[in-house]
Design an enzyme around this catalytic site. Structure first.
Site, PDB file in Angstrom:
ATOM      1  N   HIS A   1       1.798   4.495  -2.866  1.00 47.26           N
ATOM      2  CA  HIS A   1       1.940   5.937  -2.651  1.00 47.26           C
ATOM      3  C   HIS A   1       3.318   6.413  -3.117  1.00 47.26           C
ATOM      4  O   HIS A   1       3.447   7.437  -3.811  1.00 47.26           O
ATOM      5  CB  HIS A   1       1.811   6.264  -1.162  1.00 47.26           C
TER       6      HIS A   1
ATOM      7  N   GLU B   1      -4.676   7.750  -2.876  1.00 44.20           N
ATOM      8  CA  GLU B   1      -5.097   6.472  -2.302  1.00 44.20           C
ATOM      9  C   GLU B   1      -5.484   5.471  -3.389  1.00 44.20           C
ATOM     10  O   GLU B   1      -5.357   4.257  -3.197  1.00 44.20           O
ATOM     11  CB  GLU B   1      -6.259   6.675  -1.328  1.00 44.20           C
TER      12      GLU B   1
ATOM     13  N   HIS C   1       0.832  -1.208   0.000  1.00 40.35           N
ATOM     14  CA  HIS C   1       0.000   0.000   0.000  1.00 40.35           C
ATOM     15  C   HIS C   1       0.865   1.257   0.000  1.00 40.35           C
ATOM     16  O   HIS C   1       0.714   2.135  -0.864  1.00 40.35           O
ATOM     17  CB  HIS C   1      -0.896  -0.023   1.249  1.00 40.35           C
ATOM     18  N   GLU C   2       1.777   1.355   0.954  1.00 41.72           N
ATOM     19  CA  GLU C   2       2.633   2.542   1.026  1.00 41.72           C
ATOM     20  C   GLU C   2       3.553   2.613  -0.188  1.00 41.72           C
ATOM     21  O   GLU C   2       3.905   3.705  -0.649  1.00 41.72           O
ATOM     22  CB  GLU C   2       3.449   2.545   2.324  1.00 41.72           C
TER      23      GLU C   2
END
Length: 498
Positions: A267, A293, A263-264
């Site tokens: 980003h 997101e 997830h990060e």
């Protein structure tokens, strides 16, 4: 010096301040000892305030205003035109905020951010509610200056997703809820995978090494990347060439940090892949968090929870975590798509996660309507959990205290998570239209082709296209939850044999 050269010199100074405060915040959240945090927070407050004063000074504002005049503006290239337009708009807004109020707001949110981890770790709501109440009131106060006459929560949403409103969110969230609730009920009632197979110990250092391997596999330039550990995972960047993520490793629950890294990493890839021509300008400051997101959740869910993501790297997974050899990839796939009503948002499956966000959105909306007080929050939170997920938190640490967002004043951020997922349903259709089945791409180990597509169509433009413009240019349609609903229905009907 020309007018533009004077402006660029001031801009460079502000970027240096931003770099310094970014490093202080990183240190505050990662490696600073507890005994040093108060002084470090004071230093962060000082430099943040000085940066604010410089960025809203008459001298800087006059330079921006003169460059925004038609005669000067037409001399600029497209990069600088966007930079001046964005800075003029933001300065007009921020100059309405007195420096002493800004300084006060930094102090209030820093205090809240320091107390929140302690409150969570000790399950002590009583030490947090006063700083949280102060943060809410300070947020209202700041918005009364920066966005006079505007609904406070609409203004907060717009800060994180430009052009978005409560009315639009109510519509798309409502469409999703209508289809999602019965689907979740069917899935939860079906036979479930055995999660106990995945509770064996994986040392934190092994998890950290594996997480680095996976983000590099996704396409991360490791020469411009760093990774550390915090209570709550996040991504930050000092500039395009210095992008960092954090994680929180759990030795008996390694899957959670694994997906936090993916997830990060999503980003971070967005930040890394911004065209360098925007370096140091407003074009590199991506504040559309629904779009941001969408990228993190595209990697985490659309790609990361697809079995084909793991097939090419399964031998490496088994090498680093030998227990996986006996379990097998099919069982791993079922577990990473295990749908269950659970307490913690960051650990939730991609289906029930949507309900976690709806819960937070509805609470935030009522806070700023004046219908929910801080004193009421634990009770309201638990009632919402029961209503949406049919479970009640055993304590505040797994309830109202679990997220960091309110502690630093990030009200209006939560809706962006679900907006990002809704965008992802639309982006998936666009990717497959251009590249073909993502199943085939992932199974061939060609995930970097997808990363390259995202860079070409989304990442490289940084902040120069707001989310609605991206949807129009990439997908050719307005915001709709229908593609995400189709993705969920097709995927989980198959996994759970519904």
């Amino acid at each position: 010096m020309t007018l533009l050269e004077q402006y660029l010199e001031k801009k460079k100074e502000l970027n240096y301040f931003g770099h310094a405060t970014g490093l202080m915040y990183w240190d505050l959240e990662t490696t600073a000892p507890d005994g040093a945090k108060e002084k470090l927070s004071d230093a962060l407050t000082y430099f943040s305030t000085e940066s604010f004063k410089k960025s809203t000074s008459d001298e800087y504002y006059n330079l921006v205003t003169k460059l925004a005049e038609p005669e000067e503006f037409e001399k600029l290239d497209d990069v600088m035109k966007f930079d001046i337009m964005r800075n003029k708009r933001d300065l007009d807004k921020m100059r309405r905020l007195p420096a002493e109020v800004y300084e006060e707001s930094v102090k209030v949110t820093n205090k809240s951010a320091i107390i929140w981890p302690k409150a969570k770790q000790t399950n002590d709501w009583s030490i947090y509610k006063e700083p949280l109440a102060a943060t809410i009131e300070m947020t209202k106060k700041v918005k009364s200056y920066t966005d006079p006459g505007k609904d406070v929560y609409d203004a907060l949403i717009d800060d994180y997703e430009e052009g978005m409103t409560q009315d639009t969110i109510d519509k798309v969230f409502g469409d999703l809820r209508q289809e999602l609730v019965p689907l979740v009920n069917k899935v939860v009632a079906a036979p479930q995978p055995d999660s106990s197979k995945f509770t064996f110990k994986v040392p934190a250092h092994v998890q950290a090494e594996l997480c680095k391997y996976i983000v590099e596999y996704m396409g991360m330039d490791m020469n411009r990347f760093a990774q550390s550990e915090t209570e709550h995972p996040f991504t930050t960047n000092m500039n395009i060439d210095d992008v960092r993520i954090t994680n929180h490793y759990k030795e008996h629950a390694f899957i959670e940090p694994l997906f936090s890294a993916i997830h990060e990493g999503g980003h971070a890839l967005f930040e890394q892949n911004v065209d360098h021509k925007y370096e140091g300008t407003a074009g590199a400051s991506i504040s559309y968090m629904g779009l941001h997101e969408s990228q993190s959740r595209f990697y985490e869910n659309i790609l990361g929870r697809n079995i084909n993501f793991w097939k090419p790297i399964w031998p490496k997974m088994c090498e680093m975590i030998p227990e996986l050899k006996e379990i097998g990839i099919e069982e791993f796939y079922k577990e990473i798509n295990h749908v269950q009503n659970s307490f913690i948002r960051t650990e939730a499956d991609e289906l029930t996660y949507c309900l976690h966000v709806i819960l937070r959105y509805e609470i935030e909306r009522e806070i700023f309507k004046g219908n929910v007080t801080v004193e009421d929050l634990p009770k309201v939170w638990n009632q919402k959990m029961e209503e949406l997920l049919h479970i009640t938190p055993r304590n505040d640490a797994e309830g109202v205290l679990q997220d960091m967002h309110w502690s630093d004043g990030s009200f209006g951020y939560f809706p962006s998570y679900l907006l990002g997922s809704i965008y992802d349903g639309m982006f998936l259709e666009a990717v497959e239209k251009d590249l073909g089945s993502i199943d085939d791409i992932l199974a061939a180990g060609d995930i970097k082709k997808i990363t390259a597509w995202l860079k070409e169509h989304i990442h490289q433009y940084g902040a120069t296209r707001i989310s609605s413009e991206v949807l129009d240019k990439v997908c050719g349609q307005e915001l709709s939850a229908k593609p995400l609903i189709k993705y969920f229905t097709d995927k989980y009907t198959k996994i759970y044999n519904l």
